[in-house]
Scaffold this active site. Sequence first.
Site, PDB file in Angstrom:
ATOM      1  N   ASP A   1       1.849  -3.889  -9.459  1.00  0.00           N
ATOM      2  CA  ASP A   1       1.692  -5.228 -10.026  1.00  0.00           C
ATOM      3  C   ASP A   1       2.052  -5.246 -11.511  1.00  0.00           C
ATOM      4  OD1 ASP A   1       0.671  -5.567  -7.505  1.00  0.00           O
ATOM      5  OD2 ASP A   1      -1.418  -5.648  -8.149  1.00  0.00           O
TER       6      ASP A   1
ATOM      7  N   HIS B   1       0.833  -1.208   0.000  1.00  0.00           N
ATOM      8  CA  HIS B   1       0.000   0.000   0.000  1.00  0.00           C
ATOM      9  C   HIS B   1       0.869   1.261   0.000  1.00  0.00           C
ATOM     10  CE1 HIS B   1      -4.114  -1.722   0.368  1.00  0.00           C
ATOM     11  NE2 HIS B   1      -3.412  -2.768   0.741  1.00  0.00           N
TER      12      HIS B   1
ATOM     13  N   ALA C   1      -5.654 -14.858  -5.136  1.00  0.00           N
ATOM     14  CA  ALA C   1      -4.688 -15.256  -4.114  1.00  0.00           C
ATOM     15  C   ALA C   1      -3.739 -14.112  -3.756  1.00  0.00           C
ATOM     16  CB  ALA C   1      -3.895 -16.464  -4.591  1.00  0.00           C
TER      17      ALA C   1
HETATM   18  C1  GLA Z   1      -2.831  -4.603  -4.853  1.00  0.00           C
HETATM   19  C2  GLA Z   1      -2.742  -3.455  -5.839  1.00  0.00           C
HETATM   20  C3  GLA Z   1      -1.351  -2.828  -5.850  1.00  0.00           C
HETATM   21  C4  GLA Z   1      -0.903  -2.484  -4.432  1.00  0.00           C
HETATM   22  C5  GLA Z   1      -1.122  -3.669  -3.498  1.00  0.00           C
HETATM   23  C6  GLA Z   1      -0.835  -3.315  -2.059  1.00  0.00           C
HETATM   24  O1  GLA Z   1      -2.008  -5.658  -5.268  1.00  0.00           O
HETATM   25  O2  GLA Z   1      -3.028  -3.916  -7.140  1.00  0.00           O
HETATM   26  O3  GLA Z   1      -1.347  -1.690  -6.665  1.00  0.00           O
HETATM   27  O4  GLA Z   1      -1.542  -1.329  -3.967  1.00  0.00           O
HETATM   28  O5  GLA Z   1      -2.447  -4.166  -3.561  1.00  0.00           O
HETATM   29  O6  GLA Z   1       0.517  -3.077  -1.871  1.00  0.00           O
END
Ligand code: GLA
Length: 399
Positions: free
Chosen positions: A189, A40, A140
């Site tokens: 991601d 986050h 997951a």
């Molecule tokens: C999800 C979101 C990412 C990131 C994470 C928490 O995976 O897609 O952008 O904010 O949560 O780190």
Amino acid sequence: MSTPLHPTADAASRLFGGHFGAEPEGTWSAPGRVNLIGEHTDYNDGFVLPFAIQHRTHVALGLQVAERRSIRVVSTFDAGAVEVPLDELDDLFPSRRDEIVEWARYPLGVAWALLHAAGRDTASVTGVDLAFAADVPVGAGLSSSAAIEGATATALDEVWNLDLDPVTLAQVGRRAENEAVGAPTGIMDQMASMLGRTDAATFLDCRSLEANVIDLGFAAAGLELVVIDTGVKHSHATGGYGERRSACERGAAIMGVPALRDVSIDDLARAAELMDDVTFRRVRHVVTENQRVLDTVRTVREQGPTAIGDLLVASHASMRDDFEISVPELDTAVEAALAAGAVGARMTGGGFGGAAIALVRRADVEKVTDAVNAAFAASGFSAPTIFTVTPSAGAHRDA
Ligand code: GLA
């Protein structure tokens, strides 16, 4: 073809043949990811340290005959095949996205965002057919969505001759996720999926999007990264994720800065005086987590990966107590893994379910696995799925 296709790439090709009655032009793929640390922090302009994993989404793609001018998508993971005329993409996204079955919003949203990023009109491209197969577990917390986005963006970029760079393709994936799917996620991601490297993590500054390759050296240190998928499903398009994001924005506004990236550990005492307890604890998680990412990168470089355990454990505690995004299954996984000798453990991804990771000496993997299974059974939780992951290559053409 000299090299045999990966079984999932082969499944995508076979689905393509069965559904569209032709040979695909090629197959492309992109990986899921685990986040080693930095949770986050991405949408707060901060730091993250994810790596791409060996689980991938593959797409077999073929060009349509000139007059068809649509996008057709089909997958092994959802029964719904969808066809949308190219010229309707702009009407559909974002306002009418609910008319599309959810999984198909990812690839169709990528097509839409990609043409915008490239400044191209739908009239300038050929219609395409896409067949997807994946071995990234869905829900997951391993970014099955970024894997679909990365595979689609890489394939379409090539066949439509757009020539966009990997960072732009990651931004396309994020836009699709934010606007075509409606999940207010950050860029981590997609960057991890596009830029992954074997044996290395991506150290990303989410403000500048500068990415550095960090050699992890797990294998040389005799370490395995164990994933414990709790089976507790989550969705970031609803609820908690967006609330946490709003709390961070509120915290930044109170501190008078553009993003929590600009708040330092030394500012926290002042923050505590200015805001309510909940907002303060959300802020404290992000500020300390950013520091933990920087400390992890330094520690891996100076002392090797076995020395990062305490940082992983502190990250989990911060998510459990300050950011409040853990669930009992994740806490149980982390505690049982640590008690059985894991070097470090934490939940990974957006939270509210999904997976935990544990950094484990190779000789202890079985002991940790047994301990986690036993702890889940003792708590009356459904059995978790436990497997090891290796840092792997990012999005590319397979064949
Ligand atoms: C999800 C979101 C990412 C990131 C994470 C928490 O995976 O897609 O952008 O904010 O949560 O780190």
